[in-house]
Design a protein around this motif. Sequence first.
Motif, PDB file in Angstrom:
ATOM      1  N   SER A   7      44.473  51.056  58.812  1.00  0.00           N
ATOM      2  CA  SER A   7      45.238  50.613  59.983  1.00  0.00           C
ATOM      3  C   SER A   7      45.874  49.276  59.629  1.00  0.00           C
ATOM      4  N   GLY A  15      42.883  42.882  57.289  1.00  0.00           N
ATOM      5  CA  GLY A  15      41.575  42.243  57.400  1.00  0.00           C
ATOM      6  C   GLY A  15      41.670  40.756  57.667  1.00  0.00           C
ATOM      7  N   GLY A  18      36.704  39.087  56.464  1.00  0.00           N
ATOM      8  CA  GLY A  18      35.761  40.175  56.166  1.00  0.00           C
ATOM      9  C   GLY A  18      35.654  41.242  57.247  1.00  0.00           C
ATOM     10  N   LEU A  20      37.891  43.788  60.388  1.00  0.00           N
ATOM     11  CA  LEU A  20      39.183  44.383  60.725  1.00  0.00           C
ATOM     12  C   LEU A  20      39.983  43.400  61.585  1.00  0.00           C
ATOM     13  N   ASN A  45      33.458  44.711  49.411  1.00  0.00           N
ATOM     14  CA  ASN A  45      33.627  43.889  50.626  1.00  0.00           C
ATOM     15  C   ASN A  45      33.691  44.758  51.876  1.00  0.00           C
ATOM     16  N   ILE A  62      32.658  51.045  45.116  1.00  0.00           N
ATOM     17  CA  ILE A  62      33.112  50.613  43.795  1.00  0.00           C
ATOM     18  C   ILE A  62      32.650  49.183  43.584  1.00  0.00           C
ATOM     19  N   GLU A  64      30.559  46.487  40.380  1.00  0.00           N
ATOM     20  CA  GLU A  64      29.996  46.401  39.026  1.00  0.00           C
ATOM     21  C   GLU A  64      28.474  46.525  39.023  1.00  0.00           C
ATOM     22  N   ILE A  94      39.043  54.260  51.736  1.00  0.00           N
ATOM     23  CA  ILE A  94      38.999  53.637  53.072  1.00  0.00           C
ATOM     24  C   ILE A  94      39.074  52.106  53.015  1.00  0.00           C
ATOM     25  N   GLY A  95      39.450  51.538  51.875  1.00  0.00           N
ATOM     26  CA  GLY A  95      39.685  50.094  51.829  1.00  0.00           C
ATOM     27  C   GLY A  95      38.729  49.386  50.903  1.00  0.00           C
ATOM     28  N   GLY A  96      38.914  48.094  50.847  1.00  0.00           N
ATOM     29  CA  GLY A  96      39.940  47.305  51.551  1.00  0.00           C
ATOM     30  C   GLY A  96      41.158  47.042  50.683  1.00  0.00           C
ATOM     31  N   VAL A  98      41.902  45.314  47.964  1.00  0.00           N
ATOM     32  CA  VAL A  98      41.830  45.471  46.500  1.00  0.00           C
ATOM     33  C   VAL A  98      41.836  46.955  46.138  1.00  0.00           C
ATOM     34  N   TYR A 100      42.769  49.616  48.015  1.00  0.00           N
ATOM     35  CA  TYR A 100      44.023  50.311  48.348  1.00  0.00           C
ATOM     36  C   TYR A 100      45.028  50.128  47.213  1.00  0.00           C
TER      37      TYR A 100
HETATM   38  N1  NAP Z   1      42.468  47.876  58.399  1.00  0.00           N
HETATM   39  C1  NAP Z   1      41.845  48.729  57.631  1.00  0.00           C
HETATM   40  O1  NAP Z   1      42.144  49.924  57.656  1.00  0.00           O
HETATM   41  C2  NAP Z   1      40.751  48.246  56.721  1.00  0.00           C
HETATM   42  C3  NAP Z   1      40.000  49.160  55.992  1.00  0.00           C
HETATM   43  C4  NAP Z   1      39.006  48.690  55.143  1.00  0.00           C
HETATM   44  C5  NAP Z   1      38.770  47.333  55.039  1.00  0.00           C
HETATM   45  N2  NAP Z   1      39.507  46.476  55.772  1.00  0.00           N
HETATM   46  C6  NAP Z   1      39.288  45.017  55.658  1.00  0.00           C
HETATM   47  O2  NAP Z   1      39.624  44.607  54.329  1.00  0.00           O
HETATM   48  C7  NAP Z   1      38.805  43.483  53.974  1.00  0.00           C
HETATM   49  C8  NAP Z   1      38.070  43.803  52.665  1.00  0.00           C
HETATM   50  O3  NAP Z   1      39.019  44.023  51.643  1.00  0.00           O
HETATM   51  P1  NAP Z   1      38.972  43.245  50.243  1.00  0.00           P
HETATM   52  O4  NAP Z   1      40.284  43.424  49.580  1.00  0.00           O
HETATM   53  O5  NAP Z   1      38.486  41.849  50.478  1.00  0.00           O
HETATM   54  O6  NAP Z   1      37.793  43.960  49.446  1.00  0.00           O
HETATM   55  P2  NAP Z   1      37.470  45.489  49.043  1.00  0.00           P
HETATM   56  O7  NAP Z   1      38.714  46.141  48.526  1.00  0.00           O
HETATM   57  O8  NAP Z   1      36.723  46.136  50.129  1.00  0.00           O
HETATM   58  O9  NAP Z   1      36.430  45.243  47.867  1.00  0.00           O
HETATM   59  C9  NAP Z   1      36.795  44.502  46.734  1.00  0.00           C
HETATM   60  C10 NAP Z   1      35.589  44.371  45.821  1.00  0.00           C
HETATM   61  O10 NAP Z   1      35.209  45.642  45.321  1.00  0.00           O
HETATM   62  C11 NAP Z   1      34.790  45.499  43.973  1.00  0.00           C
HETATM   63  N3  NAP Z   1      35.746  46.185  43.102  1.00  0.00           N
HETATM   64  C12 NAP Z   1      37.045  46.436  43.342  1.00  0.00           C
HETATM   65  N4  NAP Z   1      37.615  47.043  42.291  1.00  0.00           N
HETATM   66  C13 NAP Z   1      36.651  47.174  41.367  1.00  0.00           C
HETATM   67  C14 NAP Z   1      36.623  47.722  40.064  1.00  0.00           C
HETATM   68  N5  NAP Z   1      37.701  48.248  39.504  1.00  0.00           N
HETATM   69  N6  NAP Z   1      35.453  47.693  39.381  1.00  0.00           N
HETATM   70  C15 NAP Z   1      34.357  47.143  39.949  1.00  0.00           C
HETATM   71  N7  NAP Z   1      34.318  46.606  41.186  1.00  0.00           N
HETATM   72  C16 NAP Z   1      35.453  46.619  41.875  1.00  0.00           C
HETATM   73  C17 NAP Z   1      34.822  44.027  43.663  1.00  0.00           C
HETATM   74  O11 NAP Z   1      33.544  43.501  43.997  1.00  0.00           O
HETATM   75  P3  NAP Z   1      32.808  42.472  42.972  1.00  0.00           P
HETATM   76  O12 NAP Z   1      33.893  41.544  42.503  1.00  0.00           O
HETATM   77  O13 NAP Z   1      31.752  41.803  43.764  1.00  0.00           O
HETATM   78  O14 NAP Z   1      32.265  43.343  41.893  1.00  0.00           O
HETATM   79  C18 NAP Z   1      35.869  43.518  44.615  1.00  0.00           C
HETATM   80  O15 NAP Z   1      35.717  42.155  44.911  1.00  0.00           O
HETATM   81  C19 NAP Z   1      37.862  43.252  55.142  1.00  0.00           C
HETATM   82  O16 NAP Z   1      38.420  42.266  55.993  1.00  0.00           O
HETATM   83  C20 NAP Z   1      37.841  44.603  55.835  1.00  0.00           C
HETATM   84  O17 NAP Z   1      37.499  44.517  57.210  1.00  0.00           O
HETATM   85  C21 NAP Z   1      40.491  46.898  56.601  1.00  0.00           C
END
Ligand code: NAP
Length: 157
Positions: A7, A15, A18, A20, A45, A62, A64, A94-96, A98, A100
């Motif tokens: 969304s 986001g 941390g 939505l 995250n 996903i 490490e 389903i996110g987030g 990174v 997507y």
């Molecule tokens: N609106 C929506 O539809 C929606 C949906 C989902 C989430 N969200 C929001 O998005 C935010 C979170 O997104 P985000 O970008 O911060 O984080 P994220 O994409 O949820 O997670 C990123 C983390 O995943 C791990 N990761 C990612 N790629 C990797 C890879 N290739 N290999 C190993 N580990 C990997 C890493 O953790 P490490 O570095 O610790 O290993 C990275 O820091 C929140 O605010 C959430 O509420 C919104």
Amino acid sequence: MFSIIASVGKNNEIGKKGELVFHLKEDMEFFRKTTKNHTVVMGLNTWLSLPGKLKNRKNIVICEKDVPKADQTVKDLPSFIKNNQNTPEEIFVIGGGVIYKEFLPYAETIYLTEIDASDEKADTFFPIFDKAKYKTTLIKKGSEDGLNYSIVKYNKI
Ligand SMILES: NC(=O)c1ccc[n+]([C@@H]2O[C@H](COP(=O)([O-])OP(=O)(O)OC[C@H]3O[C@@H](n4cnc5c(N)ncnc54)[C@H](OP(=O)(O)O)[C@@H]3O)[C@@H](O)[C@H]2O)c1
């Protein structure tokens, strides 16, 4: 095969601190209904933002390091993409932000709930993509708590 579901606000915000940015019951209901009994893939995250495992779904995180409460931890993302990209099963990303971005080139379908509102304090965004490269289908248009939204399905042409 991968499908993205998200969304977004007017500025592609997804986001904030941390969590939505927007909370629409109808969007949640669409998410639940669409992903039920499927596999969902998320970044660490997003996993940490949830109260627990999403029930009736296989939860893959996903990361490490091992995430013991998830159904599966994926440490090698390129292999996971390679092994699942051409399967008939629809796997939901389903996110987030990174995650997507990492899956966008490989997703056949993107389900976006586009909310006609913005939040300048948002800190996480959906990646920019070229909508001209997708067939667009409007699934639903609605309004909740004064917020207009459209649920749109984008299929790669
Ligand atoms: N609106 C929506 O539809 C929606 C949906 C989902 C989430 N969200 C929001 O998005 C935010 C979170 O997104 P985000 O970008 O911060 O984080 P994220 O994409 O949820 O997670 C990123 C983390 O995943 C791990 N990761 C990612 N790629 C990797 C890879 N290739 N290999 C190993 N580990 C990997 C890493 O953790 P490490 O570095 O610790 O290993 C990275 O820091 C929140 O605010 C959430 O509420 C919104």
